[in-house]
Design an enzyme around this catalytic site. Structure first.
Site, PDB file in Angstrom:
ATOM      1  N   ILE A  13      -6.430  10.004  -5.484  1.00  0.00           N
ATOM      2  CA  ILE A  13      -5.410  10.993  -5.809  1.00  0.00           C
ATOM      3  C   ILE A  13      -4.891  10.802  -7.219  1.00  0.00           C
ATOM      4  CG2 ILE A  13      -4.669  11.306  -3.424  1.00  0.00           C
ATOM      5  CD1 ILE A  13      -2.347   9.389  -4.019  1.00  0.00           C
ATOM      6  N   ASP A  64       4.572  -7.870  -1.078  1.00  0.00           N
ATOM      7  CA  ASP A  64       5.149  -9.109  -1.606  1.00  0.00           C
ATOM      8  C   ASP A  64       6.010  -9.818  -0.563  1.00  0.00           C
ATOM      9  OD1 ASP A  64       5.429 -11.041  -3.585  1.00  0.00           O
ATOM     10  OD2 ASP A  64       7.210 -10.107  -4.454  1.00  0.00           O
ATOM     11  N   GLY A 115      13.774 -17.762  -9.631  1.00  0.00           N
ATOM     12  CA  GLY A 115      14.282 -18.628  -8.571  1.00  0.00           C
ATOM     13  C   GLY A 115      15.021 -17.864  -7.495  1.00  0.00           C
ATOM     14  N   ASN A 116      15.515 -16.639  -7.837  1.00  0.00           N
ATOM     15  CA  ASN A 116      16.132 -15.774  -6.833  1.00  0.00           C
ATOM     16  C   ASN A 116      15.094 -15.106  -5.931  1.00  0.00           C
ATOM     17  OD1 ASN A 116      18.804 -15.141  -8.928  1.00  0.00           O
ATOM     18  ND2 ASN A 116      19.140 -15.339  -6.721  1.00  0.00           N
ATOM     19  N   SER A 117      13.873 -15.007  -6.402  1.00  0.00           N
ATOM     20  CA  SER A 117      12.833 -14.288  -5.671  1.00  0.00           C
ATOM     21  C   SER A 117      12.696 -14.800  -4.246  1.00  0.00           C
ATOM     22  CB  SER A 117      11.481 -14.435  -6.376  1.00  0.00           C
ATOM     23  OG  SER A 117      11.456 -13.677  -7.553  1.00  0.00           O
ATOM     24  N   LEU A 140      -6.899   7.110   4.263  1.00  0.00           N
ATOM     25  CA  LEU A 140      -7.480   8.454   4.353  1.00  0.00           C
ATOM     26  C   LEU A 140      -8.829   8.549   3.658  1.00  0.00           C
ATOM     27  CD1 LEU A 140      -4.515  10.944   3.779  1.00  0.00           C
ATOM     28  CD2 LEU A 140      -5.751  10.484   5.906  1.00  0.00           C
ATOM     29  N   GLY A 141      -9.053   7.712   2.659  1.00  0.00           N
ATOM     30  CA  GLY A 141     -10.299   7.794   1.908  1.00  0.00           C
ATOM     31  C   GLY A 141     -10.258   8.861   0.833  1.00  0.00           C
ATOM     32  N   VAL A 142      -9.127   8.961   0.124  1.00  0.00           N
ATOM     33  CA  VAL A 142      -9.015   9.934  -0.955  1.00  0.00           C
ATOM     34  C   VAL A 142      -8.606   9.231  -2.235  1.00  0.00           C
ATOM     35  CG1 VAL A 142      -8.445  11.866   0.553  1.00  0.00           C
ATOM     36  CG2 VAL A 142      -6.597  10.466  -0.372  1.00  0.00           C
ATOM     37  N   HIS A 155       4.675 -13.894  -3.926  1.00  0.00           N
ATOM     38  CA  HIS A 155       4.423 -14.509  -5.233  1.00  0.00           C
ATOM     39  C   HIS A 155       5.116 -15.854  -5.387  1.00  0.00           C
ATOM     40  CE1 HIS A 155       8.270 -12.428  -6.437  1.00  0.00           C
ATOM     41  NE2 HIS A 155       8.392 -13.505  -7.183  1.00  0.00           N
TER      42      HIS A 155
END
Length: 454
Positions: A258, A126, A197-199, A254-256, A96
């Site tokens: 949930i 991220d 700014g810490n990100s 997996l194609g589920v 980001h």
């Protein structure tokens, strides 16, 4: 008993050696991008949508006096942090921090400023990797984030509000935290002061080794409130390695569809406690359906690791490379069973492929089960499970977890129907899309691209 000042002082850590060792490899990151004046700050039809969990893009500044941006455009600047993890110029930061940037500038500890190229970025974790043209740069040592313990001292170095190489410290408050919309990261929670700014900056143990990347905070006022979250360095390095090799990240699928196991649901399934991930629906083309999994199955373990919450399943499966086998322990009709399944790759992979889903919106969807319809309070719609960060849906703030109820005022009931509707619509048309997020319905205007999924 009275504690003398000398004894009290000796109980507190001294961070001076850590800072001397680590500071040279911590960098300041600034970006510029040209954005449309009308849509840049208000993506939801002109209304701001507040979020408790905020990703910090850093300070935003107006166009400098005397500059002449293009008509109906403006240049924005953001600030973030990062650190060098390879002497040949590879830098790690948050996605980001650099998302949408036209130019990325890295300022080193010795005040040099270098242009950086984006090697790759992963929205789900991220994590982003940058490259600058320089050799023999100082680097940081990486530690095993799995060795962290609650109560352990940690420190951060970054550029809050643009103040380079600011040092803050605290303790590990919790580990393996899962945050809304960030199910692929078992976050490290700390009380280290983190601000815009810490990100992207590093989180250190007392040895001066990196244990995480500071990513976000919980805030009500836009500033630090005692809850900070960092991406474990083990997770970040796995992502960074894939980004350097391929430019994108492979994840298992997996194609589920949930849902969380509640106390009442657990009782109805004959379970003593609410745990596991309840399968509400299956993708007919997914590996779970091919291997006989059913709606109503409760997945309890993945390769011997407990699934304590439904989001844990997504993280554990996402860490498995497509093509590898996974052993599942599941509950079916009150009996515990096992299944071995070869996981597939997400149909809407991060490299931007449509995978047969509605490509013009840049999303992947799944059908809604009857349980999910009751949960969301809707009669029709499809569940958005993936959003391409480069697609038009992402541009308008549409997120995984949203329910798409209608397109161009026509109800949507399946991915096939949605794809057919998108195919018929002309290029560059702006259409209303009705969404449901957290039980609240609202419209978003989306301008379609010219990719009709052919």
């Amino acid at each position: 008993m009275t504690i003398t000042p000398a004894i009290a002082d000796s109980a507190l850590p001294d961070f001076t050696a850590l800072v001397d060792k680590a500071a040279p490899a911590v960098v300041n990151i600034s970006t510029t991008r040209q954005v449309d004046n009308v849509t840049a700050s208000r993506p939801f039809g002109g209304q701001e949508v507040p979020e408790v969990f905020r990703h910090f893009f850093g300070d935003r500044f107006p166009v400098p006096p005397g500059s002449s941006p293009q008509r109906d455009q403006e240049i924005r600047y953001s600030l973030g942090s990062g650190f060098i993890f390879h002497e040949n110029g590879y830098i790690m930061t948050n996605t980001h921090v650099v998302k949408g940037a036209d130019e990325i500038l890295v300022r080193l500890n010795d005040r040099r400023e270098l242009k950086a190229e984006l090697v790759g970025a992963d929205e789900k974790t991220d994590v982003a990797v940058l490259k600058v043209e320089a050799d023999n740069l100082p680097t940081l040592e990486l530690s095993e984030s799995s060795n962290l313990e609650v109560g352990q001292w940690v420190a951060a170095i970054g550029s809050p509000f643009g103040f380079d190489h600011s040092v803050t410290s605290g303790i590990v408050s919790a580990i393996n935290r899962t945050l809304p919309q960030d199910v692929y990261v078992p976050f490290i929670q700390t009380d280290v002061a983190i601000n815009p700014g810490n990100s992207g900056g590093p989180l250190f143990n007392l040895n001066g080794d990196v244990v995480g990347i500071n990513s976000q905070i919980v805030t009500r006022n836009g500033g630090y409130m005692g809850l900070s979250f960092a991406i474990p360095i083990n997770v970040a390095m796995d992502v960074a390695t894939q980004l350097r090799k391929k430019g994108y990240v492979n994840r298992g699928w997996l194609g589920v569809s949930i849902q969380p196991m509640t106390k009442d649901l657990a009782e109805s399934f004959g379970m003593e406690q609410a745990e596991g991930a309840l399968i509400a629906a299956l993708d007919a083309s997914g590996p779970a359906a091919d291997n006989g999994l059913q709606a109503g199955d409760v997945i309890l373990e993945v390769n011997g690791q407990d699934v304590d919450h439904s989001t844990t399943l997504l993280r554990l499966i996402g860490q498995i490379a497509p093509g590898e086998d996974v052993s599942l322990s599941l509950l079916r009709n009150g009996k515990q069973e096992t299944a071995t399944i070869e996981v597939a790759e997400w149909p809407n992979a991060d490299r931007g492929e449509s995978g047969g889903e509605p490509a013009r919106l840049g999303i992947a969807v799944q059908p809604l089960s009857d349980t999910e319809k009751r949960q969301f309070g809707v009669e029709h719609g499809v569940h958005i499970v993936e959003v391409d960060p480069r697609g038009v849906a992402a541009d308008e703030g549409i997120r995984p977890g949203d329910v798409l109820m209608s397109l161009d005022k026509q109800p949507v009931n399946s991915s096939e129907q949605l794809n057919e509707m998108l195919t018929r619509l002309p290029d560059d048309q702006v259409v209303p899309v009705l969404l449901n997020r957290d039980g609240r319905a609202y419209f978003v205007a989306v301008k379609l691209g010219d990719d009709k999924g052919e």
